[in-house]
Enzyme design. Structure first.
Site, PDB file in Angstrom:
ATOM      1  N   TYR A 159       3.900  51.488 114.202  1.00 13.17           N
ATOM      2  CA  TYR A 159       4.345  50.028 114.838  1.00 13.17           C
ATOM      3  C   TYR A 159       5.346  49.705 116.101  1.00 13.17           C
ATOM      4  O   TYR A 159       6.293  49.981 115.396  1.00 13.17           O
ATOM      5  CB  TYR A 159       3.421  48.893 114.944  1.00 13.17           C
ATOM      6  N   ASP A 254      12.898  53.158 117.724  1.00 14.83           N
ATOM      7  CA  ASP A 254      12.160  51.597 117.371  1.00 14.83           C
ATOM      8  C   ASP A 254      13.265  51.451 116.378  1.00 14.83           C
ATOM      9  O   ASP A 254      12.462  51.676 115.261  1.00 14.83           O
ATOM     10  CB  ASP A 254      11.173  51.708 117.421  1.00 14.83           C
ATOM     11  N   LYS A 282      14.190  41.453 115.095  1.00 17.62           N
ATOM     12  CA  LYS A 282      14.040  40.453 114.005  1.00 17.62           C
ATOM     13  C   LYS A 282      15.762  40.092 113.658  1.00 17.62           C
ATOM     14  O   LYS A 282      15.998  39.419 114.265  1.00 17.62           O
ATOM     15  CB  LYS A 282      13.326  41.876 112.814  1.00 17.62           C
TER      16      LYS A 282
HETATM   17  C1  LIG Z   1       8.486  43.391 114.282  1.00 14.65           C
HETATM   18  C2  LIG Z   1       7.910  45.277 115.510  1.00 14.65           C
HETATM   19  C3  LIG Z   1       8.268  45.593 116.544  1.00 14.65           C
HETATM   20  C4  LIG Z   1       7.558  44.536 117.549  1.00 14.65           C
HETATM   21  O1  LIG Z   1       8.784  43.139 117.615  1.00 14.65           O
HETATM   22  P1  LIG Z   1       8.046  41.366 117.782  1.00 14.65           P
HETATM   23  O2  LIG Z   1       9.525  40.452 117.490  1.00 14.65           O
HETATM   24  O3  LIG Z   1       6.819  41.061 116.946  1.00 14.65           O
HETATM   25  O4  LIG Z   1       7.534  42.051 119.440  1.00 14.65           O
HETATM   26  C5  LIG Z   1       8.878  46.382 116.870  1.00 14.65           C
HETATM   27  N1  LIG Z   1       8.935  47.626 116.736  1.00 14.65           N
HETATM   28  C6  LIG Z   1       8.625  47.414 115.268  1.00 14.65           C
HETATM   29  C7  LIG Z   1       9.564  48.841 114.312  1.00 14.65           C
HETATM   30  C8  LIG Z   1       8.307  46.727 114.455  1.00 14.65           C
HETATM   31  O5  LIG Z   1       8.593  46.437 113.059  1.00 14.65           O
END
Ligand SMILES: *Cc1c(COP(=O)(O)O)cnc(C)c1O
Length: 445
Positions: A159, A254, A282
């Protein structure tokens, strides 16, 4: 889904009721779709309706019905130093007193950028944005701008936020072109996205063979956390590094979830594999909305205003978010919790493993550092196909039994739990004791 939203939770403990939360949820549902501002919070994977949170402190969440929970969501990752940490609060309130947004540069932005560049091996320059989604969206744009290529390789089950090009579902073949997995996304916006199963190097080799000189980037979570915790197989990240190098393709990690979590320098520091570009989020915002993306100075020189790739944000580098991020990163840098997190998380993983085994439940506990998932599944999980085969009904019963016992796990089989520096040994042991009861009850039903 075991229950429709609005029904009462399926727990056997008569003293666990959520009347105020239920009323709050009904109110929310009238004016907010599904009552939530992000779908993960709506308990779709476990049924029932969510407790509404009044406040949080350290390792604990308190709901408006008067329950206290040991929290393993940590706001889905950011709260690694615990909730409402005094240093973070102080830093944010100092910043707030000076004004909350200027739309002009501030010294705080350089301070946190220097900290991030020092911490994360792949970064010489970073651009701050406000969400992980924005970070991954911008990374793709820059990767395409730098390479002059259109196609992106993405791993099934990973994701990257709700970016159009990355909200794709797999077809039946191992390597497939993505089709949108949400209405409102045009076929055109996913037509350049190639899907490969995670941990399957041959699938990525096949993608390069089918689309020579067309792939701008291979993007992945170096440790997958959004299909439950799924580690990379030994050598997989290294092989992707070699393969992308050979094809002139950018390797993008990511690390929105893993950054500052699996090590201060993220998964890339932990595994010793340095990507070309990195997305962060995060933890970097310390619980306020901040995220970032970056790479070498050469790659980042393509970003406007220096280069032609456009990317902007009115609230990017927001002073309050920078203050929360700086305070959080300082804590992580100056008093590293990582060894202790490893010990606590290993103990929790072992306890959950034993609890599931003793209750006769199908299970595997997967963990990297302070991220872990108890899958109700026999045998290890390396990709999304296997994760999907978990017993989600059993998970839903287990989840509610844990909630009733004061433990707040992620409300889906396909999310990782997070241990924070605020968790004590007693919290971990209380969680294991609750799990021993909860799994027995869940299996018995
Ligand atoms: C949470 C998450 C996102 C998206 O971040 P948001 O601040 O919710 O837009 C993207 N990549 C990874 C791996 C994530 O865990």
């Amino acid at each position: 889904m075991t229950e429709s939203p609005g029904s009462t939770p399926a727990v056997s403990r008569p003293d666990y009721r959520l009347p105020r939360s239920l009323a709050a949820f009904e109110r929310a549902c009238r004016v907010i779709p599904g009552g939530v501002n992000s779908p993960a919070r709506a308990f779709g994977g476990v049924g029932g309706t969510p407790p509404f949170i009044a406040r949080a402190e350290g390792a604990y969440l308190h709901d408006i019905d008067g329950h206290r929970y040991i929290d393993y969501i940590g706001s889905w990752g950011p709260m690694i130093v615990g909730h409402a940490h005094p240093r973070v609060r102080e830093s944010v309130s100092d910043a707030l007193a000076l004004g909350s947004s200027f739309g002009a540069p501030t010294e705080r932005e350089s301070e946190i950028a220097e900290m991030v560049v020092d911490a994360v091996p792949s970064l010489e320059q970073v651009r701050f944005v406000s969400s992980g989604t924005e970070a991954t969206m911008s990374v793709l744009r820059v990767a395409r701008g730098v390479t002059g290529r259109d196609k992106i390789v993405k791993m099934t089950g990973h994701y990257h936020g709700h970016v159009d090009a990355l909200l794709v579902q797999a077809g039946s073949a191992a390597t497939t072109l993505g089709t949108p997995n949400s209405p409102g996304i045009t076929a055109g916006s996913t037509a350049d996205t190639i899907l490969c199963p995670f941990n399957d190097l041959a699938a990525v080799e096949d993608a390069f063979a089918r689309f020579p000189d067309q792939i701008a980037a291979v993007v992945l979570e170096p440790v997958a956390g959004n299909m439950g915790l799924v580690p990379p197989r030994p050598g997989y990240l290294e092989s992707l590094r070699d393969l992308t190098h050979r094809h002139g393709t950018l390797l993008v990690f990511d690390e929105v979830m893993t950054g500052f979590r699996l090590a201060y320098g993220g998964a890339q520091a932990r595994f010793g594999v340095v990507p070309d570009m990195t997305a962060l989020g995060k933890i970097i915002g310390g619980g306020l909305p901040a995220a970032a993306y970056g790479g070498s100075s050469r790659v980042m020189s393509h970003v406007s205003p220096v280069g032609p790739v456009y990317q902007a944000g009115t609230l990017s580098g927001n002073p309050l978010a920078m203050a929360a991020g700086i305070a959080t990163l300082r804590l992580l840098r100056d008093e590293p919790p990582y060894e202790r997190l490893e010990t606590l998380s290993a103990r929790l993983a072992e306890g959950l493993e034993r609890a599931a085994r003793d209750a006769g439940a199908p299970h595997v506990v997967q963990r990297v550092g302070s991220m872990l998932t108890l899958f109700f599944h026999d045998g290890p999980i390396h990709d999304y196909e296997a994760a999907k085969a978990s017993n989600t009904k059993l998970f839903a019963r287990f989840f509610w039994e844990m909630l009733a016992r004061g433990v707040y796990l992620p409300c889906s089989q396909f999310e990782a739990a997070f241990v924070s520096a605020a968790h004590s040994l007693d919290d971990i042991d209380a969680t294991i004791a609750a799990a021993r009861e909860a799994i027995k009850v869940a299996v018995g039903k």
